[in-house]
Design an enzyme around this catalytic site. Structure first.
Site, PDB file in Angstrom:
ATOM      1  CB  THR A  71     -19.177 -19.637   2.124  1.00 55.01           C
ATOM      2  OG1 THR A  71     -18.410 -20.738   1.634  1.00 55.01           O
ATOM      3  CG2 THR A  71     -18.268 -18.485   2.489  1.00 55.01           C
ATOM      4  CG  ASN A 151     -13.646 -29.775   4.940  1.00 50.47           C
ATOM      5  OD1 ASN A 151     -13.673 -29.496   6.137  1.00 50.47           O
ATOM      6  ND2 ASN A 151     -12.789 -29.210   4.113  1.00 50.47           N
ATOM      7  CD  GLN A 179     -18.097 -31.937   3.194  1.00 50.35           C
ATOM      8  OE1 GLN A 179     -18.600 -32.991   2.818  1.00 50.35           O
ATOM      9  NE2 GLN A 179     -17.536 -31.079   2.355  1.00 50.35           N
ATOM     10  CB  SER A 199     -23.758 -26.260   1.575  1.00 51.89           C
ATOM     11  OG  SER A 199     -23.513 -25.933   0.225  1.00 51.89           O
ATOM     12  CB  ALA A 200     -28.272 -27.197  -1.941  1.00 47.58           C
ATOM     13  CG  HIS A 201     -22.388 -27.389  -3.517  1.00 48.14           C
ATOM     14  ND1 HIS A 201     -21.133 -27.874  -3.796  1.00 48.14           N
ATOM     15  CD2 HIS A 201     -22.217 -26.409  -2.603  1.00 48.14           C
ATOM     16  CE1 HIS A 201     -20.241 -27.207  -3.075  1.00 48.14           C
ATOM     17  NE2 HIS A 201     -20.885 -26.307  -2.345  1.00 48.14           N
ATOM     18  CB  THR A 237     -35.081 -10.969  -4.861  1.00 51.12           C
ATOM     19  OG1 THR A 237     -35.485  -9.607  -4.720  1.00 51.12           O
ATOM     20  CG2 THR A 237     -36.152 -11.756  -5.593  1.00 51.12           C
ATOM     21  CB  CYS A 325      -1.868 -26.306  -4.671  1.00 51.49           C
ATOM     22  SG  CYS A 325      -0.403 -25.850  -5.557  1.00 51.49           S
TER      23      CYS A 325
HETATM   24  C1  LIG Z   1     -17.248 -28.050   6.067  1.00 55.94           C
HETATM   25  C2  LIG Z   1     -17.602 -27.048   5.017  1.00 55.94           C
HETATM   26  N1  LIG Z   1     -18.090 -25.854   5.386  1.00 55.94           N
HETATM   27  C3  LIG Z   1     -18.424 -24.917   4.484  1.00 55.94           C
HETATM   28  C4  LIG Z   1     -18.277 -25.136   3.141  1.00 55.94           C
HETATM   29  C5  LIG Z   1     -18.664 -24.064   2.180  1.00 55.94           C
HETATM   30  O1  LIG Z   1     -19.903 -24.356   1.560  1.00 55.94           O
HETATM   31  P1  LIG Z   1     -20.294 -23.660   0.166  1.00 55.94           P
HETATM   32  O2  LIG Z   1     -19.439 -24.299  -0.876  1.00 55.94           O
HETATM   33  O3  LIG Z   1     -21.752 -24.002  -0.008  1.00 55.94           O
HETATM   34  O4  LIG Z   1     -20.072 -22.212   0.309  1.00 55.94           O
HETATM   35  C6  LIG Z   1     -17.766 -26.361   2.703  1.00 55.94           C
HETATM   36  C7  LIG Z   1     -17.536 -26.607   1.257  1.00 55.94           C
HETATM   37  O5  LIG Z   1     -16.545 -27.203   0.866  1.00 55.94           O
HETATM   38  C8  LIG Z   1     -17.415 -27.346   3.668  1.00 55.94           C
HETATM   39  O6  LIG Z   1     -16.909 -28.522   3.316  1.00 55.94           O
END
Ligand SMILES: Cc1ncc(COP(=O)(O)O)c(C=O)c1O
Length: 385
Positions: A71, A151, A179, A199-201, A237, A325
């Protein structure tokens, strides 16, 4: 049996990631900006992570700016580049209609500051046509932002072709690759992009860590102002344990990409085929040949997606709806709507997203229980009518 098929929402941490996050949290507490040894140890961890992230996307470490996730990377890309380009007089931004909210809502915010926004339509298979960009782009366009992989449906966009068109008119190309990174090969030079978010997660790394890759020479205004961190591009930081986790996750993803992508694709394809064969009134949403290997989005006729999601959850299976939702009202997915799908497809869709720890046994488990659950829910609907 518990089954987690929601990897596009987030992924479990890899054991090596847990280890480095724990070690960094315990032993490497210095501030990476400090001159002394404690600080330099932390800085060395950031340097390692920067190299691993750069290697994963084919960039140079100096082009990687760490952020708090996808994000923030999307916000920085759009707001930072837009502000830097204000003196050129360009006031037009283009994005696809199927972007993540991190892009769409950032564009909405910019539109309140006199930026003009154009959303590109997608075709029925969820792909942005380069012709649509050619029709919309003008000499006033500053940035074109099109996600690499979607996504909800997983479709992969023709980024290299879109980047050529953007550059021919003097605009930048940003791609949200949250993604795709870690799932398919991503090479910033081959894609020809100027800015890329990750994004790492989404690839077995920690939440709250990500990066914006910024092509050398691209003018950006920092959106997070403060100290001189990240070469004056993002103040604050650094979260060393999370970034170290991102680095290890990037390394693991790069090492396993060649074997993992076909393995996960085979699982996804088998799940999809079994569902289509055993549950009547089902259809896959989005183009199937141009997709990330882990995602399938399937509509189930005459079943409310939320009810099926809950029924699956009660059986220990975690998936996601293609619709969000909000405040008690079911909003059909903006992605499926943009593809022009009818309401019975946009409101009845589930996303199954697999990953590193998905197994054949899990695919069988989900494929075995789905026909019974769908039939039961359809029976309830019939009775209610
Ligand atoms: C295509 C896409 N962009 C951005 C994000 C946001 O990433 P983060 O959860 O690391 O803020 C996501 C997370 O679902 C995503 O699927």
């Amino acid at each position: 049996m518990r089954v987690y098929f929601d990897y596009n929402a987030t992924t479990p941490l890899a054991p090596d990631v847990i280890e480095i996050v724990a070690r960094a949290s315990r032993d490497i507490f210095g501030n990476a900006s400090s001159v002394h040894r404690f600080g330099q140890q932390a800085k060395a961890m950031l340097d390692d992570a920067r190299s691993s992230v750069a290697a994963l996307v084919g960039g140079d470490p100096s082009e990687v700016v760490f952020t708090s996730g996808g994000t923030e990377a999307d916000n920085f890309a759009l707001r930072g580049a837009a502000e830097a380009l204000e003196p050129t007089g360009r006031r037009h931004l283009i994005a696809s209609a199927i972007e993540h909210e991190a892009v769409l809502n950032t564009l909405r915010a910019l539109s309140r500051r006199h930026w003009q926004i154009t959303l590109l339509p997608v075709d029925g298979s969820g792909i942005v046509s380069p012709d649509r960009l050619r029709e919309s782009i003008t000499d006033d366009t500053a940035i074109v932002s099109v996600m690499h992989a979607n996504n909800e449906i997983g479709t992969i966009q023709p980024i290299a072709a879109l980047a050529d068109i953007a550059h021919a008119r003097g605009a930048l190309l940003h791609t949200d690759a949250v993604q795709s990174v870690g799932k398919i090969p991503v090479d910033v030079r081959a894609l020809g992009v100027d800015l890329l978010s990750l994004s790492a997660h989404k690839f077995n790394g920690p939440k709250g860590a990500g990066a914006l890759w910024i092509k050398r020479g691209t003018r950006m205004q920092p959106t997070m102002t403060g100290g001189k961190h990240e070469r004056n591009r993002r103040a604050g930081t650094e979260n060393v344990p999370a970034i170290a986790g991102l680095g290890v996750a990037a390394q693991l993803a790069a090492d396993k990409l060649k074997t993992e992508a076909p393995r996960v694709a085979a699982l996804r394809d088998r799940l999809e085929q079994r569902i289509l064969a055993t549950v009547p009134g089902t259809a896959v949403n989005g183009r199937r040949d141009e997709r990330v290997p882990n995602t399938t989005n399937i509509s189930f006729d005459r079943v409310e997606a939320e009810s099926l999601l809950i029924a699956l959850d009660l059986e220990g299976v975690a998936v996601s709806t293609g619709s969000a939702c909000s405040s008690g009202t079911l909003e059909p997915s903006h992605v499926l709507k943009a593809m022009g799908l009818p309401p019975h497809r946009t409101q009845n869709s589930l996303r199954f997203s697999l990953g590193t720890y998905s197994t054949d046994a899990e695919v069988d488990c989900v494929a075995d229980i789905l026909p019974r659950l769908v039939e039961k829910l359809r029976g309830l609907t019939r009775k209610a009518v």
